[in-house]
Design an enzyme around this catalytic site. Structure first.
Site, PDB file in Angstrom:
ATOM      1  N   ASP A 173       0.927  -1.159   0.054  1.00  0.00           N
ATOM      2  CA  ASP A 173       0.162   0.104  -0.020  1.00  0.00           C
ATOM      3  C   ASP A 173       0.640   1.332   0.141  1.00  0.00           C
ATOM      4  O   ASP A 173       0.487   2.383   0.340  1.00  0.00           O
ATOM      5  CB  ASP A 173      -1.074   0.054   1.396  1.00  0.00           C
ATOM      6  CG  ASP A 173      -0.239  -0.016   2.761  1.00  0.00           C
ATOM      7  OD1 ASP A 173       1.090  -0.114   2.476  1.00  0.00           O
ATOM      8  OD2 ASP A 173      -1.145  -0.059   3.635  1.00  0.00           O
ATOM      9  N   HIS A 179     -22.679  10.633 -39.790  1.00  0.00           N
ATOM     10  CA  HIS A 179     -23.259  11.198 -38.613  1.00  0.00           C
ATOM     11  C   HIS A 179     -24.590  10.359 -38.158  1.00  0.00           C
ATOM     12  O   HIS A 179     -25.393   9.704 -39.382  1.00  0.00           O
ATOM     13  CB  HIS A 179     -23.883  12.591 -39.086  1.00  0.00           C
ATOM     14  CG  HIS A 179     -23.696  13.032 -40.379  1.00  0.00           C
ATOM     15  ND1 HIS A 179     -23.095  14.037 -41.038  1.00  0.00           N
ATOM     16  CD2 HIS A 179     -24.502  12.585 -41.597  1.00  0.00           C
ATOM     17  CE1 HIS A 179     -23.047  14.067 -42.225  1.00  0.00           C
ATOM     18  NE2 HIS A 179     -24.172  13.216 -42.812  1.00  0.00           N
TER      19      HIS A 179
END
Length: 595
Positions: free
Chosen positions: A165, A502
């Site tokens: 950690d 599109h």
């Protein structure tokens, strides 16, 4: 020459402050679990063996799958603390096992260990074999119920201890720690100075500057002003480390809340010892050999008055006194702390060196989500700086996030608001952003990706993506192709120089080269149970508002009219229309009364 270094990474913490069902060390920062960052740094040191001590089986599974050359060892649920974590690794340091193919042994209690054939009185420094230098030249035995795994075989002479950690320890610091000779010392630790050291173990030195002990924050006296803290990173001689942990574990077992106070029978022959009637509940025996506050465990506050009394009552080394555990309620888990060995060495005339660094923010652990975010920000800043120095232009470092696993080439331009994650690779000359999110994808040379999200896809050289395009997993966009505004593509191949400009959905499709997909095309690929494929051959031009009902195939060079619904295959070069006769009603609005 084979390395004499073993690395032990402690990853058995419960991480309760993270408030998460995920083990703390598996929480990601910059694209990798914390433990992976530590392992990557460790592997650069080229140790002969790396061992991860775990408690949660998910940690073991991750390491087995990702780092197959790393040995994993389970820490017992019966005893807690970093000291016992390192102790659990000692037999495997000494074994001939390399890689995690060696069967892991989960020790359920300290009763499983046969720690040399000697009594608990060996926790007395006067009888400690650390004083017998000759006894340390040869191998020592540690047994488990499964049998002798050491058998006096050669083993690494040094052990580097890291924490899963604490993921940001600089490699340069580790390299210095490993390369720097111990000389007359048995180990070395990394320390740093903090303006506000609250919550961290303090380093106490004697009048000569030698490290005497590490005191837990809860045991600091009001008059003690110490801002030098222990980072937890350290390297130790393997033999001395093993011997110290053996003795400290015995003392820990003997003085646990479930044990009676030490009696005369437990003491070394010809030594005085305080009897039970002088003790109180949860008292331990401590050596009275020094006038300074040196005790076996930094968990306990020992005031100057107690030591002055001890000095007057016990004048020779190795004698014992009972003391009250003034913080026993705070240590309900009875942890065996690795930091105890520092004082233990000092009490035996052995020195522990130190390396002091100013990079304090890189050496502090992650215990909660606030620290997790802070750590990730620090690492992200490092990553961005590295890529900038490499030749990548990053317009807004403050709004850009790049995982440690991402690969970038020179002359990549990253505009504000971008997130690059996973195994993403971006080639030279690509322009990314603004506001692009790319994960686990390949982006070719001179590609433009603006305001788009790309997941597990491949975008070939010169393609233009976006704005507001969504490229989903399994998609390949060919060279010099275009995917425009509000287009979603899933599990499809778009050939070179084709366009989906599109407002379209393309799913499970194979589209050839030089194809133009008209505005508002929908590939209806799902029948409610199964997905089906649509094939559009080279040179096809589709009209606006088309729906392709899969499975269907459109031949080379074919055309489709606007508004068509294509249900059947179209042959090469044909025009396909879905023709509904247009009906016009004159004066309809007037007759309706619209005015």
């Amino acid at each position: 020459m084979k390395s004499d270094l073993a690395i032990v990474i402690l990853a058995a913490g419960r991480g309760t402050r993270m408030r998460s069902s995920t083990p703390k060390v598996l929480h990601n920062i910059a694209g990798l679990p914390m433990v992976a960052h530590v392992l990557r740094g460790a592997q650069l040191l080229k140790p002969c063996k790396t061992i991860v001590v775990f408690r949660d089986v998910r940690v073991e599974q991750y390491i087995r799958n990702t780092f197959p050359d790393v040995l994993t060892v389970a820490q017992s649920d019966a005893l807690y603390g970093t000291g016992f974590g390192v102790f659990s690794a000692i037999p495997w340091i000494r074994s001939e096992s390399y890689g995690n193919t060696y069967p892991n042994t989960r020790h359920e209690s300290h009763a499983e260990y046969e720690l040399d054939a000697c009594d608990l009185d060996t926790c007395n420094p006067a009888s400690d074999r650390l004083n017998d230098q000759e006894s340390l030249k040869g191998g020592r035995h540690i047994h488990t119920k499964s049998g002798d795994v050491t058998n006096n075989k050669p083993f690494p002479s040094r052990v580097l201890i890291l924490y899963a950690d604490v993921p940001l320890v600089p490699f340069q610091l580790l390299e210095e720690l490993v390369r720097k000779p111990l000389k007359q010392a048995v180990g070395a630790i990394v320390t740093t100075h903090l303006d506000n050291p609250k919550g961290y173990g303090r380093v106490m030195r004697d009048n000569l500057g030698s490290i005497a002990k590490i005191i837990e924050d809860s045991n600091i006296l009001p008059e003690q002003s110490i801002n030098e803290v222990n980072t937890g990173v350290g390297i130790f001689d393997t033999e001395y480390l093993q011997d110290a942990l053996n003795k400290l574990l015995k003392c820990h077992i003997a003085h646990s809340p479930n044990q009676d106070c030490v009696t005369n029978q437990d003491c070394v022959t010809n030594q005085d010892c305080v009897t039970n009637q002088d003790c109180v509940t949860n008292q331990d025996c401590v050596p009275a050999a020094h006038t300074e506050a040196h005790v076996l465990s930094p968990k306990v506050i020992v005031t100057e008055q107690i030591h002055k009394k001890a000095e007057s009552e016990h004048q020779h080394a190795g004698q014992w006194m009972c003391r009250q555990d003034t913080v026993g309620a705070q240590n309900t888990k009875e942890e065996m702390r690795l930091t105890d060995i520092v004082e233990y060495f000092y009490n035996n005339g052995l020195r522990v060196n130190s390396i002091t660094t100013s990079d304090s923010e890189l050496l502090l652990g992650v215990n909660n989500r606030v620290q997790l975010a802070k750590t990730e920000k620090i690492l992200n800043d490092q990553i961005i700086k590295r890529w900038q120095l490499y030749g990548v232009t990053i317009k807004s470092p403050e709004t850009t996030w790049i995982d440690s696993t991402v690969q970038l080439s020179e002359d990549v331009l990253i505009l504000p608001g971008c997130i690059l994650s996973g195994r993403t690779r971006i080639e030279e000359g690509a322009v990314i952003g603004p506001f692009a999110t790319i994960s686990d994808s390949f982006i070719g040379k001179n590609t433009i990706v603006k305001r788009a999200e790309i997941i597990d896809a491949r975008i070939e050289e010169g393609a233009v993506i976006g704005p507001f395009a969504f490229i989903r997993p399994g998609t390949v966009i060919g060279k010099d192709s275009k995917v425009g505004t509000f287009v979603e593509i899933k599990q499809s191949n778009i050939g070179p120089e084709s366009k989906v400009p599109h407002l379209s959905y393309i799913g499970d499709a194979n589209i050839g080269s030089h194809v133009n997909i008209g505005a508002g095309n929908i590939f209806a690929n799902y029948d409610g149970k199964l997905k089906h494929e649509t094939c559009i051959d080279d040179g096809v031009k589709t009209g606006a508002g088309n729906v392709f009902v899969a499975p269907v195939k459109v031949g080379r060079g074919a055309y489709t009219g606007a508004g068509s619904v294509i249900r059947d295959d179209i042959e090469e070069g044909a025009l396909s229309l879905t023709e509904l006769k247009q009906k016009t009603i004159p004066k309809w609005a007037e007759n309706r009364g619209d005015g």
